[in-house]
Scaffold this active site. Structure first.
Site, PDB file in Angstrom:
ATOM      1  N   ASP A 177      43.715  44.635  31.450  1.00  0.00           N
ATOM      2  CA  ASP A 177      43.155  44.234  30.162  1.00  0.00           C
ATOM      3  C   ASP A 177      44.191  44.315  29.050  1.00  0.00           C
ATOM      4  O   ASP A 177      44.732  45.398  28.772  1.00  0.00           O
ATOM      5  CB  ASP A 177      41.957  45.119  29.809  1.00  0.00           C
ATOM      6  CG  ASP A 177      40.818  44.951  30.799  1.00  0.00           C
ATOM      7  OD1 ASP A 177      40.362  43.817  30.969  1.00  0.00           O
ATOM      8  OD2 ASP A 177      40.400  45.960  31.400  1.00  0.00           O
ATOM      9  N   ASP A 195      40.763  44.840  36.719  1.00  0.00           N
ATOM     10  CA  ASP A 195      41.478  43.883  35.884  1.00  0.00           C
ATOM     11  C   ASP A 195      42.587  44.597  35.103  1.00  0.00           C
ATOM     12  O   ASP A 195      42.566  45.817  34.925  1.00  0.00           O
ATOM     13  CB  ASP A 195      40.530  43.218  34.889  1.00  0.00           C
ATOM     14  CG  ASP A 195      39.562  42.253  35.553  1.00  0.00           C
ATOM     15  OD1 ASP A 195      39.798  41.860  36.713  1.00  0.00           O
ATOM     16  OD2 ASP A 195      38.545  41.902  34.916  1.00  0.00           O
TER      17      ASP A 195
END
Length: 222
Positions: free
Chosen positions: A146, A144
């Site tokens: 972030d 991901d």
């Protein structure tokens, strides 16, 4: 120095004094952990402020998320406040652009520029942030992206969450947290679901714990 370190919150980075590094390396740890600590100490790399224990006194809880070469260990450290120095934040969005696929560079710049128009100064933590900070390999397939999104109020949080949700973004999945002025934090996706009425409660992270909050009174509690 002590005054500079007051009020340290999650997602803040700090470096250690030589005495601080000597202290954390003196413990009995497995070889992989010792190797990671030795690397951090020799290169004066930062550690991240984590959730604090209320009974720790003058100790500060810090974390070292090690990269792939050290098995992605997550080291929890407790360090005297006097051993901390140089508090600072994670990298700004432009710093992680080289880690993205070239076709995504323009879209990333557009997205972060739009956040800036909301009066926000996001930072990138997680694998992308740590790879920039250390130069070591953190990213893997499916990592991901972030974002730490400090906001001044709920309205700004709403605007940021809506912008991210509506973005024409085809790069790594956008994740991360909204940071409220009192130090509380909420995952931006959970915030949006809660504010839209699609969830009747939201998980709020504080410096010393987490609470499941219902209603909106907690927003003005502090």
């Amino acid at each position: 120095m002590a005054s500079e370190l007051q009020g340290l919150q999650r997602h803040r980075l700090v470096r250690l004094t030589p005495e601080g590094w000597a202290g954390v390396q003196s413990g009995d740890r497995e070889p992989l952990a010792q190797a990671a600590l030795a690397h951090w100490a020799s290169r004066d790399l930062p550690l991240v402020v984590t959730r604090q224990r209320v009974d720790e006194g003058e100790q500060v809880a810090l974390g070292l998320p090690a990269p792939t070469c050290w098995g992605r260990l997550r080291l929890a450290l407790s360090v005297p406040a006097a051993a901390l120095r140089d508090p600072h934040g994670f990298p700004e969005p432009a710093a992680i652009t080289p880690l993205l696929a070239p076709p995504m560079h323009a879209a990333w710049t557009t997205l972060t520029d739009r956040l800036a128009t909301l009066g926000m100064a996001p930072q990138v933590y997680g694998s992308h942030g740590w790879q920039v900070i250390t130069g070591l390999a953190y990213l893997r397939e499916g990592s991901d992206l972030d974002l730490w999104l400090p906001v001044r109020d709920a309205a700004q949080a709403d605007a940021a969450a809506t912008l991210l949700d509506d973005a024409d973004w085809r790069g790594p999945r956008l994740d991360g947290e909204i940071g409220l002025p009192d130090g509380a934090a909420v995952a931006w996706r959970e915030w949006q679901q809660w504010r839209a009425g699609r969830a009747d409660a939201v998980l709020v992270k504080h410096g010393t714990g987490v609470r499941l909050e219902r209603g909106s009174q907690w927003l003005t509690r502090n």
